[in-house]
Scaffold this motif. Sequence first.
Motif, PDB file in Angstrom:
ATOM      1  N   MET A 109      26.475  39.663  39.254  1.00 19.31           N
ATOM      2  CA  MET A 109      27.829  39.226  39.577  1.00 19.31           C
ATOM      3  C   MET A 109      28.708  39.152  38.334  1.00 19.31           C
ATOM      4  SD  MET A 109      27.920  39.188  42.791  1.00 19.31           S
ATOM      5  CE  MET A 109      29.504  38.384  43.139  1.00 19.31           C
ATOM      6  N   GLU A 110      28.101  38.923  37.185  1.00 22.67           N
ATOM      7  CA  GLU A 110      28.856  38.963  35.934  1.00 22.67           C
ATOM      8  C   GLU A 110      29.359  40.373  35.659  1.00 22.67           C
ATOM      9  OE1 GLU A 110      29.984  36.791  33.601  1.00 22.67           O
ATOM     10  OE2 GLU A 110      29.467  35.243  35.075  1.00 22.67           O
ATOM     11  N   VAL A 111      28.566  41.373  36.001  1.00 19.41           N
ATOM     12  CA  VAL A 111      28.996  42.765  35.841  1.00 19.41           C
ATOM     13  C   VAL A 111      30.164  43.058  36.768  1.00 19.41           C
ATOM     14  CG1 VAL A 111      28.333  45.183  36.106  1.00 19.41           C
ATOM     15  CG2 VAL A 111      26.725  43.554  35.093  1.00 19.41           C
ATOM     16  N   PHE A 112      30.072  42.628  38.023  1.00 17.38           N
ATOM     17  CA  PHE A 112      31.185  42.827  38.945  1.00 17.38           C
ATOM     18  C   PHE A 112      32.458  42.158  38.425  1.00 17.38           C
ATOM     19  CE2 PHE A 112      28.254  43.520  42.805  1.00 17.38           C
ATOM     20  CZ  PHE A 112      28.523  44.884  42.819  1.00 17.38           C
ATOM     21  N   LYS A 113      32.304  40.988  37.843  1.00 18.28           N
ATOM     22  CA  LYS A 113      33.461  40.247  37.340  1.00 18.28           C
ATOM     23  C   LYS A 113      34.109  40.964  36.154  1.00 18.28           C
ATOM     24  CE  LYS A 113      34.801  35.650  35.652  1.00 18.28           C
ATOM     25  NZ  LYS A 113      34.303  34.274  35.326  1.00 18.28           N
ATOM     26  N   SER A 114      33.284  41.483  35.266  1.00 13.19           N
ATOM     27  CA  SER A 114      33.820  42.131  34.064  1.00 13.19           C
ATOM     28  C   SER A 114      34.169  43.601  34.288  1.00 13.19           C
ATOM     29  CB  SER A 114      32.808  42.022  32.910  1.00 13.19           C
ATOM     30  OG  SER A 114      31.573  42.618  33.263  1.00 13.19           O
ATOM     31  N   HIS A 115      33.660  44.194  35.368  1.00 13.35           N
ATOM     32  CA  HIS A 115      33.937  45.596  35.695  1.00 13.35           C
ATOM     33  C   HIS A 115      34.365  45.693  37.160  1.00 13.35           C
ATOM     34  CE1 HIS A 115      31.293  45.877  32.167  1.00 13.35           C
ATOM     35  NE2 HIS A 115      31.837  47.055  31.935  1.00 13.35           N
ATOM     36  N   PRO A 116      35.582  45.323  37.470  1.00 15.97           N
ATOM     37  CA  PRO A 116      36.023  45.308  38.874  1.00 15.97           C
ATOM     38  C   PRO A 116      36.001  46.671  39.552  1.00 15.97           C
ATOM     39  CG  PRO A 116      37.879  44.973  37.373  1.00 15.97           C
ATOM     40  CD  PRO A 116      36.636  44.858  36.557  1.00 15.97           C
ATOM     41  N   GLU A 117      35.946  47.742  38.780  1.00 16.24           N
ATOM     42  CA  GLU A 117      35.899  49.082  39.360  1.00 16.24           C
ATOM     43  C   GLU A 117      34.501  49.438  39.860  1.00 16.24           C
ATOM     44  OE1 GLU A 117      34.409  49.627  35.221  1.00 16.24           O
ATOM     45  OE2 GLU A 117      35.929  48.380  36.202  1.00 16.24           O
ATOM     46  N   VAL A 118      33.485  48.729  39.410  1.00 15.12           N
ATOM     47  CA  VAL A 118      32.107  49.011  39.794  1.00 15.12           C
ATOM     48  C   VAL A 118      31.861  48.527  41.223  1.00 15.12           C
ATOM     49  CG1 VAL A 118      29.688  48.386  39.355  1.00 15.12           C
ATOM     50  CG2 VAL A 118      31.187  49.009  37.448  1.00 15.12           C
ATOM     51  N   GLU A 119      31.183  49.372  42.008  1.00 16.18           N
ATOM     52  CA  GLU A 119      30.901  49.018  43.397  1.00 16.18           C
ATOM     53  C   GLU A 119      29.416  48.891  43.707  1.00 16.18           C
ATOM     54  OE1 GLU A 119      33.977  50.604  46.462  1.00 16.18           O
ATOM     55  OE2 GLU A 119      33.551  52.278  45.100  1.00 16.18           O
ATOM     56  N   PHE A 120      28.562  49.368  42.805  1.00 16.25           N
ATOM     57  CA  PHE A 120      27.123  49.374  43.066  1.00 16.25           C
ATOM     58  C   PHE A 120      26.384  49.107  41.756  1.00 16.25           C
ATOM     59  CE2 PHE A 120      22.902  50.948  43.679  1.00 16.25           C
ATOM     60  CZ  PHE A 120      22.648  50.997  45.034  1.00 16.25           C
ATOM     61  N   ILE A 121      25.467  48.142  41.789  1.00 18.81           N
ATOM     62  CA  ILE A 121      24.676  47.781  40.612  1.00 18.81           C
ATOM     63  C   ILE A 121      23.202  47.775  40.981  1.00 18.81           C
ATOM     64  CG2 ILE A 121      24.240  46.021  38.843  1.00 18.81           C
ATOM     65  CD1 ILE A 121      27.046  44.887  39.503  1.00 18.81           C
ATOM     66  N   PHE A 122      22.374  48.306  40.095  1.00 24.72           N
ATOM     67  CA  PHE A 122      20.931  48.151  40.241  1.00 24.72           C
ATOM     68  C   PHE A 122      20.335  47.823  38.886  1.00 24.72           C
ATOM     69  CE2 PHE A 122      21.390  52.506  38.935  1.00 24.72           C
ATOM     70  CZ  PHE A 122      20.210  52.876  38.302  1.00 24.72           C
ATOM     71  N   SER A 123      19.068  47.472  38.868  1.00 21.82           N
ATOM     72  CA  SER A 123      18.451  47.042  37.619  1.00 21.82           C
ATOM     73  C   SER A 123      17.046  47.577  37.489  1.00 21.82           C
ATOM     74  CB  SER A 123      18.417  45.507  37.540  1.00 21.82           C
ATOM     75  OG  SER A 123      17.368  44.986  38.337  1.00 21.82           O
ATOM     76  N   ASN A 124      16.461  47.329  36.343  1.00 22.53           N
ATOM     77  CA  ASN A 124      15.053  47.565  36.131  1.00 22.53           C
ATOM     78  C   ASN A 124      14.270  46.465  36.858  1.00 22.53           C
ATOM     79  OD1 ASN A 124      12.686  48.605  35.150  1.00 22.53           O
ATOM     80  ND2 ASN A 124      13.067  48.080  33.010  1.00 22.53           N
TER      81      ASN A 124
END
Length: 265
Positions: A109-124
């Motif tokens: 959610m921190e990534v979404f907050k700092s990158h509002p253009e991002v719509e999809f996040i995944f991780s290791n």
Amino acid sequence: MNKEGLVSIILPYYNGKAFIAEALESIRSQTYKNFELILIDDGSPDPQHSAYVKELIAGYRDERFKYFFKENRGLSVARNFGYAQSQGDCIAFIDQDDLWRPEKLEAQMEVFKSHPEVEFIFSNGETFGESSVSFKRRRSIREGVVKDSFSQMLRGNVVPALTAIFRRSLVEKVGLSNPRYAMCPDYEYFLRMSEKTDFYFVDKPLALCRIHPENTSKQTTRASAEVLCILNDIKKTTIKQKFWATWYFSKELVFLLLGWLKRLF
């Protein structure tokens, strides 16, 4: 619940008494608290399993934890049903036998907050149970935006479903999960999503995938057959996309043929 920044966690459940308590505890332990859990009991044939998970959720006395029962129609239909019940701006998947690290949702959610253009996040992430290894899928992928995610996905699924989180706006673009695919619904769904947006990768082990004898992911021959159908059906427009799709198709075809030969001899 504050609907702004709300994460809807969709958890399909089917005779999952053995592991569900650990999965729920990993959700309760999230440092990011603005979430709702949509647990869909997908027609568990053993009533003891349904009674067990209902009692667990009732015992939390937490309005964020919601239980639904429906007739069994498979993973995709269960997730689509869960989406219809959800209210969150963001959607996340977890299975009944997997776990999240406490910081999983907060980091994303921190990534979404700092990158509002991002719509999809995944991780290791990591596996545990029969084996304990990292399941980061490809060395060429680095933390941050994965350029040309669609081409990356045509080379193979780089997204472990239990690490994924995506905006509701992306679902509105691509639609729901396709019930046609029983073994690889995640790959087909995320492949369609990658056509619409580039993914963001967080290089941290935010989730734990349990390896055990009942994992459907071990049914590799059927999974390879579905991958062939998915690659055949998806539209490829550039030379790069056609190359990687053909490369992956050939790889899975060889794997499928070897599997059939082992059964024959």
